[in-house]
Write a protein that holds these residues in place. Structure first.
Motif, PDB file in Angstrom:
ATOM      1  N   LEU A   4       0.806  -1.205   0.000  1.00 49.13           N
ATOM      2  CA  LEU A   4       0.000   0.000   0.000  1.00 49.13           C
ATOM      3  C   LEU A   4       0.845   1.264   0.000  1.00 49.13           C
ATOM      4  O   LEU A   4       0.313   2.359  -0.149  1.00 49.13           O
ATOM      5  N   HIS A   5       2.129   1.139   0.179  1.00 48.64           N
ATOM      6  CA  HIS A   5       2.963   2.319   0.362  1.00 48.64           C
ATOM      7  C   HIS A   5       3.166   3.096  -0.937  1.00 48.64           C
ATOM      8  O   HIS A   5       3.316   2.505  -2.011  1.00 48.64           O
ATOM      9  N   ILE A   6       3.181   4.428  -0.822  1.00 49.04           N
ATOM     10  CA  ILE A   6       3.414   5.291  -1.977  1.00 49.04           C
ATOM     11  C   ILE A   6       4.551   6.262  -1.687  1.00 49.04           C
ATOM     12  O   ILE A   6       4.627   7.330  -2.292  1.00 49.04           O
ATOM     13  N   ASP A   7       5.433   5.894  -0.773  1.00 48.80           N
ATOM     14  CA  ASP A   7       6.539   6.786  -0.440  1.00 48.80           C
ATOM     15  C   ASP A   7       7.406   7.031  -1.669  1.00 48.80           C
ATOM     16  O   ASP A   7       7.675   6.139  -2.465  1.00 48.80           O
ATOM     17  N   GLY A   8       7.798   8.303  -1.814  1.00 47.36           N
ATOM     18  CA  GLY A   8       8.604   8.698  -2.966  1.00 47.36           C
ATOM     19  C   GLY A   8       7.817   8.991  -4.222  1.00 47.36           C
ATOM     20  O   GLY A   8       8.387   9.458  -5.218  1.00 47.36           O
ATOM     21  N   GLN A   9       6.515   8.752  -4.211  1.00 44.16           N
ATOM     22  CA  GLN A   9       5.679   9.010  -5.389  1.00 44.16           C
ATOM     23  C   GLN A   9       5.310  10.492  -5.472  1.00 44.16           C
ATOM     24  O   GLN A   9       5.238  11.199  -4.465  1.00 44.16           O
ATOM     25  N   VAL A  10       5.059  10.947  -6.700  1.00 50.89           N
ATOM     26  CA  VAL A  10       4.607  12.326  -6.926  1.00 50.89           C
ATOM     27  C   VAL A  10       3.099  12.294  -7.151  1.00 50.89           C
ATOM     28  O   VAL A  10       2.602  11.587  -8.033  1.00 50.89           O
ATOM     29  N   VAL A  11       2.384  13.075  -6.346  1.00 48.98           N
ATOM     30  CA  VAL A  11       0.922  13.002  -6.279  1.00 48.98           C
ATOM     31  C   VAL A  11       0.314  14.376  -6.522  1.00 48.98           C
ATOM     32  O   VAL A  11       0.789  15.383  -5.991  1.00 48.98           O
ATOM     33  N   ASP A  79       1.663  20.815 -16.131  1.00 44.88           N
ATOM     34  CA  ASP A  79       3.028  21.109 -16.558  1.00 44.88           C
ATOM     35  C   ASP A  79       3.879  21.599 -15.381  1.00 44.88           C
ATOM     36  O   ASP A  79       5.064  21.250 -15.275  1.00 44.88           O
ATOM     37  N   ASP A  80       3.268  22.385 -14.497  1.00 45.70           N
ATOM     38  CA  ASP A  80       3.998  22.886 -13.329  1.00 45.70           C
ATOM     39  C   ASP A  80       4.376  21.749 -12.381  1.00 45.70           C
ATOM     40  O   ASP A  80       5.480  21.740 -11.813  1.00 45.70           O
ATOM     41  N   VAL A  81       3.474  20.804 -12.187  1.00 48.16           N
ATOM     42  CA  VAL A  81       3.764  19.663 -11.318  1.00 48.16           C
ATOM     43  C   VAL A  81       4.952  18.875 -11.856  1.00 48.16           C
ATOM     44  O   VAL A  81       5.889  18.526 -11.126  1.00 48.16           O
ATOM     45  N   VAL A  82       4.926  18.593 -13.155  1.00 47.15           N
ATOM     46  CA  VAL A  82       6.015  17.822 -13.763  1.00 47.15           C
ATOM     47  C   VAL A  82       7.320  18.617 -13.745  1.00 47.15           C
ATOM     48  O   VAL A  82       8.401  18.065 -13.485  1.00 47.15           O
ATOM     49  N   ALA A  83       7.245  19.921 -13.995  1.00 44.73           N
ATOM     50  CA  ALA A  83       8.451  20.745 -13.971  1.00 44.73           C
ATOM     51  C   ALA A  83       9.078  20.764 -12.581  1.00 44.73           C
ATOM     52  O   ALA A  83      10.307  20.746 -12.440  1.00 44.73           O
ATOM     53  N   ALA A  84       8.238  20.795 -11.560  1.00 42.37           N
ATOM     54  CA  ALA A  84       8.742  20.863 -10.192  1.00 42.37           C
ATOM     55  C   ALA A  84       9.240  19.526  -9.676  1.00 42.37           C
ATOM     56  O   ALA A  84      10.229  19.466  -8.930  1.00 42.37           O
ATOM     57  N   SER A  85       8.572  18.444 -10.052  1.00 42.38           N
ATOM     58  CA  SER A  85       8.857  17.139  -9.443  1.00 42.38           C
ATOM     59  C   SER A  85       9.384  16.090 -10.414  1.00 42.38           C
ATOM     60  O   SER A  85       9.702  14.975 -10.009  1.00 42.38           O
ATOM     61  N   ILE A  90       0.629   9.769  -9.482  1.00 39.72           N
ATOM     62  CA  ILE A  90      -0.743   9.557  -9.026  1.00 39.72           C
ATOM     63  C   ILE A  90      -1.524  10.860  -9.158  1.00 39.72           C
ATOM     64  O   ILE A  90      -1.062  11.914  -8.726  1.00 39.72           O
ATOM     65  N   SER A  91      -2.699  10.796  -9.760  1.00 39.32           N
ATOM     66  CA  SER A  91      -3.627  11.935  -9.799  1.00 39.32           C
ATOM     67  C   SER A  91      -4.898  11.557  -9.066  1.00 39.32           C
ATOM     68  O   SER A  91      -5.574  10.595  -9.457  1.00 39.32           O
ATOM     69  N   PHE A  92      -5.221  12.300  -8.029  1.00 45.03           N
ATOM     70  CA  PHE A  92      -6.522  12.179  -7.370  1.00 45.03           C
ATOM     71  C   PHE A  92      -7.383  13.329  -7.889  1.00 45.03           C
ATOM     72  O   PHE A  92      -7.174  14.487  -7.507  1.00 45.03           O
ATOM     73  N   LEU A  93      -8.331  13.017  -8.753  1.00 48.90           N
ATOM     74  CA  LEU A  93      -9.177  14.040  -9.373  1.00 48.90           C
ATOM     75  C   LEU A  93     -10.474  14.114  -8.577  1.00 48.90           C
ATOM     76  O   LEU A  93     -11.418  13.367  -8.801  1.00 48.90           O
ATOM     77  N   ASN A  94     -10.481  15.042  -7.649  1.00 55.40           N
ATOM     78  CA  ASN A  94     -11.511  15.082  -6.611  1.00 55.40           C
ATOM     79  C   ASN A  94     -12.385  16.324  -6.655  1.00 55.40           C
ATOM     80  O   ASN A  94     -13.449  16.343  -6.032  1.00 55.40           O
ATOM     81  N   ALA A  95     -11.986  17.374  -7.376  1.00 56.89           N
ATOM     82  CA  ALA A  95     -12.732  18.631  -7.352  1.00 56.89           C
ATOM     83  C   ALA A  95     -14.186  18.419  -7.769  1.00 56.89           C
ATOM     84  O   ALA A  95     -14.462  17.763  -8.775  1.00 56.89           O
TER      85      ALA A  95
END
Length: 278
Positions: A4-11, A79-85, A90-95
């Motif tokens: 279940l672990h997601i350590d080190g993942q970009v979310v 694009d900003d997320v990928v540029a930064a990380s 993982i994408s949680f699309l919750n809005a």
């Protein structure tokens, strides 16, 4: 065996300023992930800062203001997320929103509901999800990896008189969109699944106090005899994002205290013609 672990993942978590989205973000930070919180309100920066201060995990936090109704803003967000990380795992699309009278409330009948109210919910819950899914998929298909988790609703699986027409319609469409996308994304090693929460205490219907009778009616519809809490949904969200669910895609996963297993309201509780006017 995958865990279940997601350590080190970009979310990325949309709608992360409060409610289910914030609970998911908090759980991911505690697991050691790099978490990007996005919300339409600039209060997301305060929420992210507080989360970073409170967290005892090894994860890191960033925040972004983004209106998911704006397709260009969503593209920039991804694009900003990928540029930064460097990537997006993982994408949680919750809005999502509601705030429109239900079928059982004044103004909620099909011939009373304004198109503006209808369009306002659909713009966020369906069009906003489309933009977020489209650009998450764009990134993940290129990577040949990723997991997308969408917040649907039990209202997308059956008629639900206690919520509004546009909410039921938008969440029903979300269910179909998730299933359709799973067919395309599977060959790219990208999974997509949906959460289908029942009644959960959030601000989706507004921040004011709820009428006591409405609160009690919802509780009566749940065999576990209580509303859900955002943290009740976060555990399932982590499962669907993690390697523990590596052979799961295109699924709609209910978390509702047993509510969808229970019969809805009796037919005589539904709106009926006013015979006194005859």
């Amino acid at each position: 065996m995958d865990t279940l672990h997601i350590d080190g993942q970009v979310v990325l978590v949309t709608g992360a300023g409060s409610g289910i989205g914030h609970a998911i973000a908090r759980a991911c930070v505690a697991e050691g992930a790099t978490v990007h919180l996005a919300d339409v309100s600039d209060t997301v920066h305060d929420a992210a800062g507080k989360l970073a201060e409170e967290s005892t995990g090894a994860g890191t936090v960033a925040s972004h203001v983004c209106d998911v109704r704006d397709k260009d803003a969503v593209r920039v967000l991804l694009d900003d997320v990928v540029a930064a990380s460097g990537r997006l795992d993982i994408s949680f699309l919750n809005a999502g929103i509601n705030g429109v009278p239900s079928l059982l409330q004044p103004g909620g009948a099909i011939d009373e509901l304004s198109f503006e109210a209808w369009r306002g919910v659909m713009d966020v819950n369906l069009d906003g999800l489309f933009h977020s899914l489209q650009h998450s998929a764009r990134v993940m298909k290129k990577q040949r990896s990723g997991s997308i988790v969408v917040t649907a609703s039990t209202a997308g699986l059956r008629a639900e008189p206690r919520v509004s027409y546009p909410y039921v319609a938008s969440k029903s469409a979300v269910v179909g969109l998730v299933r359709q996308a799973s067919l395309e994304l599977a060959r790219f090693n990208v999974r997509i699944n949906a959460l289908a929460p029942g009644p959960v205490v959030t601000n989706i219907g507004g921040t004011g106090p709820r009428p006591a009778a409405a609160v009690a009616a919802w509780e009566d519809s749940v065999p576990m005899r209580r509303w859900g809490r955002p943290d009740d949904v976060a555990g399932l969200a982590l499962l669907l994002a993690s390697g523990a669910s590596s052979w799961m895609t295109g699924g709609i996963h209910v978390v509702d205290g047993g509510a969808s297993a229970l019969t809805q309201i009796p037919s005589d509780a539904l709106p009926a013609p006013d015979t006194t006017a005859l």
